[in-house]
Each structure stands twice: as structure tokens, then as C-alpha cells.
Design a protein around this motif. Structure first.
Motif, PDB file in Angstrom:
ATOM      1  N   ILE A 219       5.114 -17.508  -3.969  1.00  0.00           N
ATOM      2  CA  ILE A 219       5.757 -16.452  -3.197  1.00  0.00           C
ATOM      3  C   ILE A 219       7.132 -16.067  -3.741  1.00  0.00           C
ATOM      4  O   ILE A 219       7.585 -14.940  -3.552  1.00  0.00           O
ATOM      5  CB  ILE A 219       5.835 -16.873  -1.713  1.00  0.00           C
ATOM      6  CG1 ILE A 219       5.922 -15.656  -0.796  1.00  0.00           C
ATOM      7  CG2 ILE A 219       6.940 -17.873  -1.473  1.00  0.00           C
ATOM      8  CD1 ILE A 219       4.630 -14.908  -0.639  1.00  0.00           C
ATOM      9  N   SER A 220       7.805 -16.981  -4.435  1.00  0.00           N
ATOM     10  CA  SER A 220       9.122 -16.640  -4.984  1.00  0.00           C
ATOM     11  C   SER A 220       9.028 -15.589  -6.073  1.00  0.00           C
ATOM     12  O   SER A 220       9.964 -14.809  -6.271  1.00  0.00           O
ATOM     13  CB  SER A 220       9.813 -17.899  -5.534  1.00  0.00           C
ATOM     14  OG  SER A 220       9.073 -18.469  -6.578  1.00  0.00           O
ATOM     15  N   MET A 221       7.913 -15.545  -6.801  1.00  0.00           N
ATOM     16  CA  MET A 221       7.757 -14.511  -7.834  1.00  0.00           C
ATOM     17  C   MET A 221       7.822 -13.119  -7.236  1.00  0.00           C
ATOM     18  O   MET A 221       8.323 -12.179  -7.859  1.00  0.00           O
ATOM     19  CB  MET A 221       6.402 -14.660  -8.548  1.00  0.00           C
ATOM     20  CG  MET A 221       6.287 -15.820  -9.481  1.00  0.00           C
ATOM     21  SD  MET A 221       4.924 -15.580 -10.649  1.00  0.00           S
ATOM     22  CE  MET A 221       3.520 -15.431  -9.548  1.00  0.00           C
ATOM     23  N   TYR A 222       7.298 -13.003  -6.036  1.00  0.00           N
ATOM     24  CA  TYR A 222       7.186 -11.698  -5.399  1.00  0.00           C
ATOM     25  C   TYR A 222       8.377 -11.373  -4.509  1.00  0.00           C
ATOM     26  O   TYR A 222       8.446 -10.297  -3.918  1.00  0.00           O
ATOM     27  CB  TYR A 222       5.878 -11.649  -4.596  1.00  0.00           C
ATOM     28  CG  TYR A 222       4.706 -12.156  -5.406  1.00  0.00           C
ATOM     29  CD1 TYR A 222       4.201 -11.407  -6.463  1.00  0.00           C
ATOM     30  CD2 TYR A 222       4.136 -13.408  -5.168  1.00  0.00           C
ATOM     31  CE1 TYR A 222       3.157 -11.884  -7.238  1.00  0.00           C
ATOM     32  CE2 TYR A 222       3.090 -13.886  -5.930  1.00  0.00           C
ATOM     33  CZ  TYR A 222       2.606 -13.126  -6.972  1.00  0.00           C
ATOM     34  OH  TYR A 222       1.579 -13.591  -7.748  1.00  0.00           O
ATOM     35  N   GLY A 223       9.298 -12.331  -4.400  1.00  0.00           N
ATOM     36  CA  GLY A 223      10.525 -12.098  -3.643  1.00  0.00           C
ATOM     37  C   GLY A 223      10.332 -12.099  -2.150  1.00  0.00           C
ATOM     38  O   GLY A 223      11.128 -11.509  -1.412  1.00  0.00           O
ATOM     39  N   ILE A 240       7.627  -5.276  -3.732  1.00  0.00           N
ATOM     40  CA  ILE A 240       6.609  -4.307  -3.308  1.00  0.00           C
ATOM     41  C   ILE A 240       7.149  -3.365  -2.240  1.00  0.00           C
ATOM     42  O   ILE A 240       7.977  -3.746  -1.407  1.00  0.00           O
ATOM     43  CB  ILE A 240       5.346  -5.033  -2.795  1.00  0.00           C
ATOM     44  CG1 ILE A 240       4.145  -4.089  -2.767  1.00  0.00           C
ATOM     45  CG2 ILE A 240       5.588  -5.680  -1.431  1.00  0.00           C
ATOM     46  CD1 ILE A 240       2.816  -4.786  -2.586  1.00  0.00           C
ATOM     47  N   LYS A 241       6.679  -2.122  -2.308  1.00  0.00           N
ATOM     48  CA  LYS A 241       6.927  -1.122  -1.277  1.00  0.00           C
ATOM     49  C   LYS A 241       5.602  -0.435  -0.962  1.00  0.00           C
ATOM     50  O   LYS A 241       4.703  -0.410  -1.794  1.00  0.00           O
ATOM     51  CB  LYS A 241       7.974  -0.095  -1.740  1.00  0.00           C
ATOM     52  CG  LYS A 241       9.356  -0.685  -1.984  1.00  0.00           C
ATOM     53  CD  LYS A 241      10.341   0.386  -2.434  1.00  0.00           C
ATOM     54  CE  LYS A 241      11.726  -0.231  -2.679  1.00  0.00           C
ATOM     55  NZ  LYS A 241      12.703   0.790  -3.142  1.00  0.00           N
ATOM     56  N   LEU A 242       5.502   0.114   0.232  1.00  0.00           N
ATOM     57  CA  LEU A 242       4.261   0.756   0.664  1.00  0.00           C
ATOM     58  C   LEU A 242       4.580   2.128   1.239  1.00  0.00           C
ATOM     59  O   LEU A 242       5.489   2.267   2.064  1.00  0.00           O
ATOM     60  CB  LEU A 242       3.566  -0.119   1.710  1.00  0.00           C
ATOM     61  CG  LEU A 242       2.216   0.350   2.259  1.00  0.00           C
ATOM     62  CD1 LEU A 242       1.166   0.433   1.151  1.00  0.00           C
ATOM     63  CD2 LEU A 242       1.738  -0.595   3.365  1.00  0.00           C
ATOM     64  N   PHE A 243       3.834   3.141   0.782  1.00  0.00           N
ATOM     65  CA  PHE A 243       4.109   4.524   1.149  1.00  0.00           C
ATOM     66  C   PHE A 243       2.847   5.222   1.655  1.00  0.00           C
ATOM     67  O   PHE A 243       1.729   4.867   1.279  1.00  0.00           O
ATOM     68  CB  PHE A 243       4.620   5.317  -0.060  1.00  0.00           C
ATOM     69  CG  PHE A 243       5.855   4.757  -0.703  1.00  0.00           C
ATOM     70  CD1 PHE A 243       7.118   5.128  -0.273  1.00  0.00           C
ATOM     71  CD2 PHE A 243       5.762   3.854  -1.755  1.00  0.00           C
ATOM     72  CE1 PHE A 243       8.257   4.617  -0.876  1.00  0.00           C
ATOM     73  CE2 PHE A 243       6.894   3.334  -2.373  1.00  0.00           C
ATOM     74  CZ  PHE A 243       8.148   3.721  -1.927  1.00  0.00           C
ATOM     75  N   ALA A 244       3.048   6.249   2.496  1.00  0.00           N
ATOM     76  CA  ALA A 244       1.972   7.152   2.897  1.00  0.00           C
ATOM     77  C   ALA A 244       2.560   8.548   3.060  1.00  0.00           C
ATOM     78  O   ALA A 244       3.688   8.703   3.541  1.00  0.00           O
ATOM     79  CB  ALA A 244       1.317   6.687   4.193  1.00  0.00           C
ATOM     80  N   ARG A 245       1.791   9.551   2.674  1.00  0.00           N
ATOM     81  CA  ARG A 245       2.272  10.928   2.753  1.00  0.00           C
ATOM     82  C   ARG A 245       1.778  11.580   4.052  1.00  0.00           C
ATOM     83  O   ARG A 245       0.581  11.493   4.379  1.00  0.00           O
ATOM     84  CB  ARG A 245       1.768  11.705   1.542  1.00  0.00           C
ATOM     85  CG  ARG A 245       2.451  13.039   1.309  1.00  0.00           C
ATOM     86  CD  ARG A 245       1.881  13.719   0.079  1.00  0.00           C
ATOM     87  NE  ARG A 245       2.166  12.942  -1.131  1.00  0.00           N
ATOM     88  CZ  ARG A 245       3.295  13.030  -1.835  1.00  0.00           C
ATOM     89  NH1 ARG A 245       4.252  13.839  -1.428  1.00  0.00           N
ATOM     90  NH2 ARG A 245       3.460  12.315  -2.925  1.00  0.00           N
ATOM     91  N   ASP A 329      12.954  -1.908   1.220  1.00  0.00           N
ATOM     92  CA  ASP A 329      13.931  -3.000   1.297  1.00  0.00           C
ATOM     93  C   ASP A 329      14.478  -3.186   2.706  1.00  0.00           C
ATOM     94  O   ASP A 329      14.818  -4.304   3.113  1.00  0.00           O
ATOM     95  CB  ASP A 329      15.086  -2.748   0.324  1.00  0.00           C
ATOM     96  CG  ASP A 329      14.692  -2.973  -1.118  1.00  0.00           C
ATOM     97  OD1 ASP A 329      13.635  -3.603  -1.353  1.00  0.00           O
ATOM     98  OD2 ASP A 329      15.423  -2.526  -2.026  1.00  0.00           O
ATOM     99  N   GLU A 330      14.573  -2.094   3.457  1.00  0.00           N
ATOM    100  CA  GLU A 330      15.096  -2.186   4.826  1.00  0.00           C
ATOM    101  C   GLU A 330      13.997  -2.595   5.806  1.00  0.00           C
ATOM    102  O   GLU A 330      14.206  -3.436   6.677  1.00  0.00           O
ATOM    103  CB  GLU A 330      15.716  -0.854   5.243  1.00  0.00           C
ATOM    104  CG  GLU A 330      16.394  -0.909   6.590  1.00  0.00           C
ATOM    105  CD  GLU A 330      17.174   0.362   6.917  1.00  0.00           C
ATOM    106  OE1 GLU A 330      17.537   0.545   8.095  1.00  0.00           O
ATOM    107  OE2 GLU A 330      17.403   1.168   5.994  1.00  0.00           O
ATOM    108  N   LEU A 331      12.832  -1.964   5.668  1.00  0.00           N
ATOM    109  CA  LEU A 331      11.658  -2.355   6.455  1.00  0.00           C
ATOM    110  C   LEU A 331      10.864  -3.355   5.610  1.00  0.00           C
ATOM    111  O   LEU A 331       9.814  -3.060   5.071  1.00  0.00           O
ATOM    112  CB  LEU A 331      10.813  -1.126   6.785  1.00  0.00           C
ATOM    113  CG  LEU A 331      11.495  -0.044   7.625  1.00  0.00           C
ATOM    114  CD1 LEU A 331      10.625   1.213   7.694  1.00  0.00           C
ATOM    115  CD2 LEU A 331      11.804  -0.552   9.030  1.00  0.00           C
ATOM    116  N   SER A 332      11.400  -4.558   5.516  1.00  0.00           N
ATOM    117  CA  SER A 332      10.894  -5.511   4.536  1.00  0.00           C
ATOM    118  C   SER A 332       9.619  -6.212   5.002  1.00  0.00           C
ATOM    119  O   SER A 332       9.272  -6.193   6.186  1.00  0.00           O
ATOM    120  CB  SER A 332      11.964  -6.570   4.242  1.00  0.00           C
ATOM    121  OG  SER A 332      12.158  -7.398   5.383  1.00  0.00           O
TER     122      SER A 332
END
Length: 362
Positions: A219-223, A240-245, A329-332
Motif C-alpha cells: 500500500i505504501s507504493m500507492y500512497g 490515483i484520482k477518479l473522474f466522471a464527466r 488529493d482533497e477528496l482522498s
């Protein structure tokens, strides 16, 4: 914000620079040891091939997965790099293991006796000792001694690793008990016969290296889990970040109910945005009531989250085509896991394969 093809409706972005920095930070802090990068479950949802490339670039000695199927995918992409299977491999699959030069875990004495009769080609072995998980592994000194004797008696078995796994990754007292039990269970064998001796995982690196020469980076690799007792904790960052349009925005009147079972009703007239992400993508129903971010503003998820879509209470500033940030980063991931009552591992592993992974360097 992220600039991507307008046709992509839902996607995850993985920052490879952060992955590289995370690995390098741990390896720099814990010097003079071997390392195993755990990339099972598609590298915890981040993409096993891309993450493995970075791990190898950083000097990681071994890649570790859970299944033979995962190992074969890696072998096609990394013909020479050592690959360890942490889970169980059927005895009748040993020829495939040998042909692909994979390393496997010996978890059970009965299994080992069957393998001893079936093996025809050399295989690298990691002997697993159960010290408290009550999961896979040999759990008595007699079993460990007999297994080691069988491995020593058949020159087709190559002793490569000896290991255990902590049930309490961040509890020093519990880890100490498991370390003492590990020593007790293995005192009858020559541990130096095994090249990799690995007890340490991401949360326990400094607490258990005295018993081993190898660290397992998960898990440390992925922060996603800062090893709090390490000086480099602040250098570990979520990758990682997750997005939707936004697919639709509609203005509705007061009293309008939203979603399955009408669990939300508009108190006054307002705007509802629909996002093309749901529990089939890994955005599970427990996220109802949490927020997403659109153009820097947080908006609540309302109504039941559907299989493929969800609804968000927005304002007139939000338009169809806008990008909603589900994880940033804020909605981690850590925040999400705490708020929905789970762990970071589950959040990222649940991001389904139908969500494309986009790789960036920043």
C-alpha cells in the motif's frame, strides 16, 4: 482538472511520478535490503503492468501477485524479472510454473507432499509460516521442519524465500508476538538457506527488519497508507484520482424525489447533475451523502447510487460536460474509506476494469 478526450466519460488517472517517488522514498529510507513489490489485484487497481515497470525501474527485486493467472500476465510483459505467487497454485499447474520460471508459495504440508511426487522441473519456493493470520501457512514447528526436510531432499525444489504475514500491521506489540512465534516455529531449520526472508510490509518496515532481509512494498507504493513510524511518511503521496464527466443537468421543482426508493427529496427548486459512475464502476452505494468536486466546489451525492450512474445536487454553474472529481488529493482515498467505513485497499480495488486507467507524469 484533467484534459482528456471528450468522449471519455469515467476514468481513473494514475500519477506514475508519485508511484516512483513513493517507492524510491521507502527504498532510500530502508537501505541494504531486498524488496518485493506487491502488484496483485491489478496493482491494487492502479494497473499491474505500468506499476511493475516503475517498480523494476526503481530496483525492486521481485514482483508479487496473488494468482497464477496474474503471474502469467506479468511474465508476458517481463520475461526475466522474478515473480512470486503469494496464493495457492494447484499441483497440476506446476509444469506451467516451471516453464514460466515463476516462484510459488508452499502453504501446506499435504500440498507439498503431493507436489514432491509430481514435480518434474525446477521450481523456486517461498515457504510460508502462519504466525497469527490463521490463513495460509504452516502453523507448527513440526510442519515447518518436515516441509524444510522435503525441500532439502528434492533438488528440483529451490529454496528462495521464507516468510510470514502480520495480522496487526501497525501494532508493535502484536507484531513482536508474531516475530517471536516466527522464530520459535523456524528455529529447527537453517533460515540462511532461504535467499529472501520477508516479514516486513508497508506499515511495519522498521519494526521487523531485524528478523529479515527483505521488505514487501504494498500500500505504501500507492500512497494510501503512510508508514507512520518512518521518517519518510510525509513523502508518501496518493497516486490515483477518479473522474466522471457530467452527462446531464436538469432544473427540478421543490418536492422532486431522486433515485431508487426516493431516499432524497428536493426541499426547494434546484439543479441535479447526473454522473456516469455507479457501483459497477466501484463507486458503491455507501457513498450516498458524500461529496464530489466540480470546478473546485463540493457538491453532495443525492439519492441511491445506481449501477452505472449517480446524481449530485449542484447549482446553475454546473453544465453538461463538466468534469467531476470523485477522488483527488482533497477528496482522498483515505477520507473516503473512513467515511464509508472500510479501508483504502477496498476503495481502490473496487474500481472496476471498465474504468479506463490513464497514466500521467507530473
Amino acid at each position: 482538472m484533467t484534459s482528456l478526450n471528450a468522449q471519455r466519460r469515467t476514468w481513473a488517472e494514475v500519477d506514475l511520478t508519485r508511484i516512483e517517488n513513493n517507492i524510491s522514498a521507502v527504498l532510500s529510507a530502508i537501505k541494504g535490503v531486498y524488496s518485493i513489490a506487491v502488484v496483485k489485484a491489478n496493482a491494487y487497481g492502479h494497473g499491474a503492468i505500468e506499476i511493475s515497470k516503475i517498480a523494476i525501474k526503481c530496483g525492486v527485486n521481485v514482483l508479487a501477485v496473488a494468482t497464477l493467472e496474474e503471474a502469467l500476465v506479468l511474465r508476458k510483459n517481463f520475461p526475466e524479472h522474478p515473480i512470486l505467487i503469494l496464493g495457492v497454485v494447484d499441483v497440476d499447474e506446476l509444469p506451467i510454473v516451471s516453464e514460466n520460471k515463476l516462484s510459488i508459495t508452499v502453504h501446506d504440508l499435504r500440498w507439498l507432499k503431493m507436489a514432491n511426487n509430481a514435480i518434474r522441473l525446477p521450481i523456486n519456493i517461498h515457504l510460508k509460516v502462519d504466525t497469527g493470520m490463521s490463513r495460509l501457512g504452516l502453523h507448527t514447528a513440526e510442519q515447518v521442519n518436515e516441509a524444510d526436510f522435503i525441500l532439502s531432499s528434492n533438488n528440483l525444489f529451490k529454496k528462495e524465500g521464507l516468510y510470514t504475514h502480520y495480522a496487526f500491521g501497525e501494532n508493535p506489540d502484536s507484531m513482536k508476538k508474531q516475530q517471536l512465534l516466527f522464530n520459535e516455529l523456524t528455529k529447527g531449520i537453517n533460515k540462511s538457506d532461504y535467499y529472501y526472508l520477508h516479514l516486513s510490509n508497508s506499515a511495519s518496515l522498521e519494526d521487523s527488519l531485524s528478523l529479515g532481509n527483505t521488505i514487501r512494498l504494498g500500500i505504501s507504493m500507492y500512497g494510501l497508507l503512510e508508514p507512520k513510524r518512518l521518517s519518510i511518511a510525509g513523502e508518501i503521496k496518493q497516486a490515483i484520482k477518479l473522474f466522471a464527466r457530467v452527462t446531464q443537468v436538469k432544473h427540478v421543482s421543490a418536492g422532486t424525489s431522486v433515485g431508487y426508493d426516493h431516499t432524497f427529496t428536493m426541499e426547494k427548486a434546484g439543479y441535479i447533475a447526473t454522473l456516469p459512475i455507479g457501483y459497477a464502476d466501484g463507486f458503491i452505494r455507501r457513498n450516498q451523502g458524500r461529496s464530489v468536486m466540480i470546478d473546485g466546489t463540493k457538491y453532495p451525492v443525492i439519492g441511491r447510487i445506481c449501477m452505472d450512474q449517480c446524481m449530485v445536487l449542484v447549482d446553475a454553474n454546473v453544465q453538461s460536460g463538466d468534469i467531476a472529481e470523485i477522488i483527488n488529493d482533497e477528496l482522498s482515498v483515505l477520507q473516503m474509506s473512513e467515511e464509508i467505513g472500510t479501508i483504502p485497499y477496498e476503495v481502490v480495488c473496487l474500481i472496476s476494469n471498465r474504468v479506463p486507467r490513464v497514466y500521467s507524469r507530473k
